[in-house]
Design a protein around this motif. Structure first.
Motif, PDB file in Angstrom:
ATOM      1  N   LEU A 155       0.827  -1.204   0.000  1.00 15.85           N
ATOM      2  CA  LEU A 155       0.000   0.000   0.000  1.00 15.85           C
ATOM      3  C   LEU A 155       0.861   1.254   0.000  1.00 15.85           C
ATOM      4  O   LEU A 155       0.537   2.256  -0.654  1.00 15.85           O
ATOM      5  N   ALA A 156       1.975   1.201   0.734  1.00 13.25           N
ATOM      6  CA  ALA A 156       2.874   2.360   0.777  1.00 13.25           C
ATOM      7  C   ALA A 156       3.494   2.629  -0.583  1.00 13.25           C
ATOM      8  O   ALA A 156       3.749   3.781  -0.947  1.00 13.25           O
ATOM      9  N   GLY A 157       3.753   1.563  -1.339  1.00 12.00           N
ATOM     10  CA  GLY A 157       4.262   1.766  -2.697  1.00 12.00           C
ATOM     11  C   GLY A 157       3.265   2.510  -3.556  1.00 12.00           C
ATOM     12  O   GLY A 157       3.624   3.401  -4.339  1.00 12.00           O
ATOM     13  N   ALA A 158       1.966   2.164  -3.401  1.00 12.69           N
ATOM     14  CA  ALA A 158       0.920   2.874  -4.148  1.00 12.69           C
ATOM     15  C   ALA A 158       0.816   4.316  -3.686  1.00 12.69           C
ATOM     16  O   ALA A 158       0.642   5.239  -4.497  1.00 12.69           O
ATOM     17  N   ALA A 159       0.937   4.529  -2.376  1.00  8.54           N
ATOM     18  CA  ALA A 159       0.873   5.896  -1.845  1.00  8.54           C
ATOM     19  C   ALA A 159       2.053   6.722  -2.345  1.00  8.54           C
ATOM     20  O   ALA A 159       1.893   7.897  -2.716  1.00  8.54           O
ATOM     21  N   ARG A 160       3.214   6.104  -2.374  1.00  7.42           N
ATOM     22  CA  ARG A 160       4.413   6.831  -2.818  1.00  7.42           C
ATOM     23  C   ARG A 160       4.268   7.288  -4.267  1.00  7.42           C
ATOM     24  O   ARG A 160       4.705   8.397  -4.630  1.00  7.42           O
ATOM     25  N   ALA A 161       3.632   6.469  -5.079  1.00 14.20           N
ATOM     26  CA  ALA A 161       3.478   6.807  -6.490  1.00 14.20           C
ATOM     27  C   ALA A 161       2.617   8.045  -6.688  1.00 14.20           C
ATOM     28  O   ALA A 161       2.748   8.747  -7.688  1.00 14.20           O
ATOM     29  N   ARG A 162       1.759   8.334  -5.701  1.00 17.34           N
ATOM     30  CA  ARG A 162       0.907   9.519  -5.825  1.00 17.34           C
ATOM     31  C   ARG A 162       1.252  10.599  -4.805  1.00 17.34           C
ATOM     32  O   ARG A 162       0.474  11.513  -4.568  1.00 17.34           O
ATOM     33  N   GLY A 163       2.425  10.478  -4.184  1.00 14.37           N
ATOM     34  CA  GLY A 163       2.913  11.525  -3.291  1.00 14.37           C
ATOM     35  C   GLY A 163       2.169  11.629  -1.977  1.00 14.37           C
ATOM     36  O   GLY A 163       2.011  12.728  -1.438  1.00 14.37           O
ATOM     37  N   SER A 164       1.728  10.499  -1.442  1.00 13.17           N
ATOM     38  CA  SER A 164       0.993  10.513  -0.181  1.00 13.17           C
ATOM     39  C   SER A 164       1.590   9.469   0.759  1.00 13.17           C
ATOM     40  O   SER A 164       2.647   8.899   0.483  1.00 13.17           O
ATOM     41  N   VAL A 165       0.915   9.220   1.879  1.00  9.11           N
ATOM     42  CA  VAL A 165       1.400   8.251   2.856  1.00  9.11           C
ATOM     43  C   VAL A 165       0.266   7.299   3.233  1.00  9.11           C
ATOM     44  O   VAL A 165      -0.898   7.533   2.911  1.00  9.11           O
ATOM     45  N   VAL A 166       0.627   6.220   3.930  1.00 11.82           N
ATOM     46  CA  VAL A 166      -0.341   5.309   4.541  1.00 11.82           C
ATOM     47  C   VAL A 166      -0.355   5.598   6.035  1.00 11.82           C
ATOM     48  O   VAL A 166       0.703   5.585   6.686  1.00 11.82           O
ATOM     49  N   LEU A 167      -1.537   5.871   6.575  1.00  7.46           N
ATOM     50  CA  LEU A 167      -1.667   6.200   7.996  1.00  7.46           C
ATOM     51  C   LEU A 167      -2.388   5.069   8.717  1.00  7.46           C
ATOM     52  O   LEU A 167      -3.497   4.683   8.351  1.00  7.46           O
ATOM     53  N   VAL A 168      -1.738   4.542   9.776  1.00  2.86           N
ATOM     54  CA  VAL A 168      -2.288   3.456  10.590  1.00  2.86           C
ATOM     55  C   VAL A 168      -2.579   4.003  11.985  1.00  2.86           C
ATOM     56  O   VAL A 168      -1.747   4.710  12.565  1.00  2.86           O
ATOM     57  N   ARG A 169      -3.757   3.661  12.538  1.00  2.00           N
ATOM     58  CA  ARG A 169      -4.134   4.135  13.876  1.00  2.00           C
ATOM     59  C   ARG A 169      -4.501   2.951  14.770  1.00  2.00           C
ATOM     60  O   ARG A 169      -5.383   2.158  14.434  1.00  2.00           O
ATOM     61  N   LEU A 170      -3.832   2.830  15.906  1.00  2.00           N
ATOM     62  CA  LEU A 170      -4.161   1.812  16.903  1.00  2.00           C
ATOM     63  C   LEU A 170      -4.554   2.516  18.190  1.00  2.00           C
ATOM     64  O   LEU A 170      -3.753   3.268  18.762  1.00  2.00           O
ATOM     65  N   ASP A 171      -5.775   2.284  18.645  1.00  2.00           N
ATOM     66  CA  ASP A 171      -6.315   2.980  19.809  1.00  2.00           C
ATOM     67  C   ASP A 171      -6.381   2.030  21.012  1.00  2.00           C
ATOM     68  O   ASP A 171      -6.596   0.828  20.862  1.00  2.00           O
ATOM     69  N   GLU A 172      -6.206   2.620  22.217  1.00  2.00           N
ATOM     70  CA  GLU A 172      -6.276   1.866  23.475  1.00  2.00           C
ATOM     71  C   GLU A 172      -5.237   0.749  23.511  1.00  2.00           C
ATOM     72  O   GLU A 172      -5.535  -0.403  23.852  1.00  2.00           O
ATOM     73  N   VAL A 173      -3.989   1.085  23.187  1.00  2.00           N
ATOM     74  CA  VAL A 173      -2.953   0.049  23.084  1.00  2.00           C
ATOM     75  C   VAL A 173      -2.629  -0.601  24.417  1.00  2.00           C
ATOM     76  O   VAL A 173      -2.082  -1.711  24.446  1.00  2.00           O
ATOM     77  N   GLN A 174      -2.970   0.056  25.522  1.00  2.00           N
ATOM     78  CA  GLN A 174      -2.682  -0.571  26.819  1.00  2.00           C
ATOM     79  C   GLN A 174      -3.457  -1.876  26.993  1.00  2.00           C
ATOM     80  O   GLN A 174      -3.063  -2.740  27.780  1.00  2.00           O
ATOM     81  N   ASN A 175      -4.549  -2.045  26.231  1.00  2.00           N
ATOM     82  CA  ASN A 175      -5.328  -3.277  26.344  1.00  2.00           C
ATOM     83  C   ASN A 175      -4.635  -4.480  25.711  1.00  2.00           C
ATOM     84  O   ASN A 175      -5.057  -5.611  25.924  1.00  2.00           O
ATOM     85  N   ALA A 176      -3.582  -4.232  24.930  1.00  2.00           N
ATOM     86  CA  ALA A 176      -2.878  -5.328  24.258  1.00  2.00           C
ATOM     87  C   ALA A 176      -1.690  -5.837  25.056  1.00  2.00           C
ATOM     88  O   ALA A 176      -1.042  -6.800  24.650  1.00  2.00           O
ATOM     89  N   THR A 177      -1.385  -5.204  26.194  1.00  2.00           N
ATOM     90  CA  THR A 177      -0.182  -5.588  26.935  1.00  2.00           C
ATOM     91  C   THR A 177      -0.344  -6.899  27.691  1.00  2.00           C
ATOM     92  O   THR A 177       0.636  -7.462  28.166  1.00  2.00           O
TER      93      THR A 177
END
Length: 408
Positions: A155-177
């Protein structure tokens, strides 16, 4: 005009506690510009930049901030994955897999992602039931991190081709510890994608490695750092420290709240074919009652708006009514910050609040508790990281004004 509604429920611009981005936005200019002016700029240009771990007290606006960043990223043309809220007991790999599949399919990019990786991700994503997920079996768990890294880099390769980025969001990460092995695998997978490079040549034909444009945001409570960097999670902690810069959210300054309310003191807040204004004493009362707390600002703002729907002017009586309506919820909000404190931190904070403001210091608190300043130092540093206290030289101040005001 008594039956005419100026302040309609659907027109209420305040949104307390639902992770939705409110129309009345206060502060966070530095954190917003960090993405648009620094993190994104570096990533678009192939320069490595760590992701961000946004940490803070309950209600301080961690998720709302990242959702606002995501909204701006979408407006800039970035590939924004749906937010992944990590629930206790759920496998975070399944959540990320589902978000990757959704992003690839919604933007017609599934064909740009490795077929094998997409098959793995779809299998894992199918284990999710609503916002929950069941445990992933061992074979799938082993292949999931590799598939996540592959899909993200594609996906980042596709984003790079159009001058953008891939944004990932993980919420409430303390629940994964609670599952350090799975969390470590996830952080490594995200970190590997963030560190991935492609080789290009400059105008003179020289080869250069450029990082793919992947940006990861984590949000969580303050204790997440203690958990992830503790000895039982050494592998996850090492990955976390290398891949993520920590951002601790502070309380809002009164001027930031006042700036957010400027529309109510100038042209008015538009609603339907009318505009809602506020008196000067109403603005002052709302700022005073908010005490820098973003959740309480939105809570009281919403309640003051609803106090008299048939009036186009919010006054101090509306704010007083809002305080009365929300008193119990505010007390519960303060308890969510105080109840998790270890005994010594709670005692130190209560002692500090009880001291004359002119005489507040670590030494004074230590004396009251029968300890030395050195013994109490780590405790005061933790309180400072929690944004409950603020130290300036030898003086120590109470930073959480709302908590001080509502301390049981």
């Amino acid at each position: 005009m008594a039956d005419k509604l100026f302040r309609t429920p659907e027109g209420n611009p305040f949104v307390p506690g639902h992770d939705a981005v409110p129309d009345v936005w206060a502060g966070r200019a530095r954190e917003l510009s960090d993405y648009t002016g620094y993190v994104r700029a570096r990533r678009v240009n192939g320069v490595f930049e760590r992701g961000r771990a946004v940490l803070g007290q309950p209600g301080i606006g961690k998720s709302v901030l990242v959702n606002r960043i995501a909204r701006e990223a979408s407006e800039l043309g970035d590939i924004v994955l749906p937010p992944v809220r990590l629930h206790r007991g759920a496998d975070p790999l399944a959540g990320v897999a589902a978000a990757l599949v959704a992003a690839a399919e919604s933007q017609d990019l599934a064909g740009r992602v490795s077929k094998a990786a997409m098959e793995v991700l779809r299998t894992i994503a199918s284990l999710r039931i609503g916002d929950a997920a069941v445990a992933i079996n061992a074979p799938a768990a082993e292949s999931a991190p590799r598939a996540i890294t592959t899909a993200l880099t594609d996906l980042a390769g596709a984003a790079r081709a159009r001058g953008s980025v891939v944004l990932v969001r993980l919420d409430e990460v303390q629940n994964a510890t609670a599952d350090p092995v799975t969390l470590s695998s996830l952080l490594i997978a995200l970190g590997d994608a963030s560190a991935a490079t492609v080789t290009d040549r400059d105008f003179a034909g020289n080869a250069h490695d450029h990082h793919l444009p992947v940006v990861v945001y984590l949000t969580g409570l303050l204790d997440f750092v203690d958990s992830v960097e503790g000895d039982p999670m050494q592998r996850a902690g090492a990955t976390f420290g290398r891949r993520f810069a920590k951002t601790y959210l502070d309380w809002l300054a009164d001027d930031e709240v006042r700036d957010a309310l400027v529309p109510f003191t100038t042209s008015g807040w538009p609603t339907n074919d009318h505009r809602v204004t506020a008196t000067a004493d109403a603005i002052d009362a709302l700022i005073e009652a908010t005490a820098g707390d973003p959740f309480v600002f939105q809570l009281l703002g919403a309640a003051a708006w609803n106090a008299r729907p048939d009036h186009s002017v919010i006054n101090a009586a509306d704010v007083a009514a809002a305080e009365a309506t929300c008193a119990e919820e505010i007390e519960d909000h303060v308890a969510r910050m105080l109840d998790p404190l270890p005994d010594l931190e709670r005692a130190a904070f209560e002692v500090l609040v009880g001291l004359d403001p002119a005489n507040r210091s670590t030494k004074a608190v230590a004396d009251e508790l029968g300890k030395t300043s050195s013994q109490l130092g780590p405790t005061m540093r933790r309180l400072e990281r929690r944004r409950l206290v603020r130290r300036e030289g030898r003086r120590t101040h109470v930073a959480a004004r709302l908590v001080e005001r509502h301390l049981p």
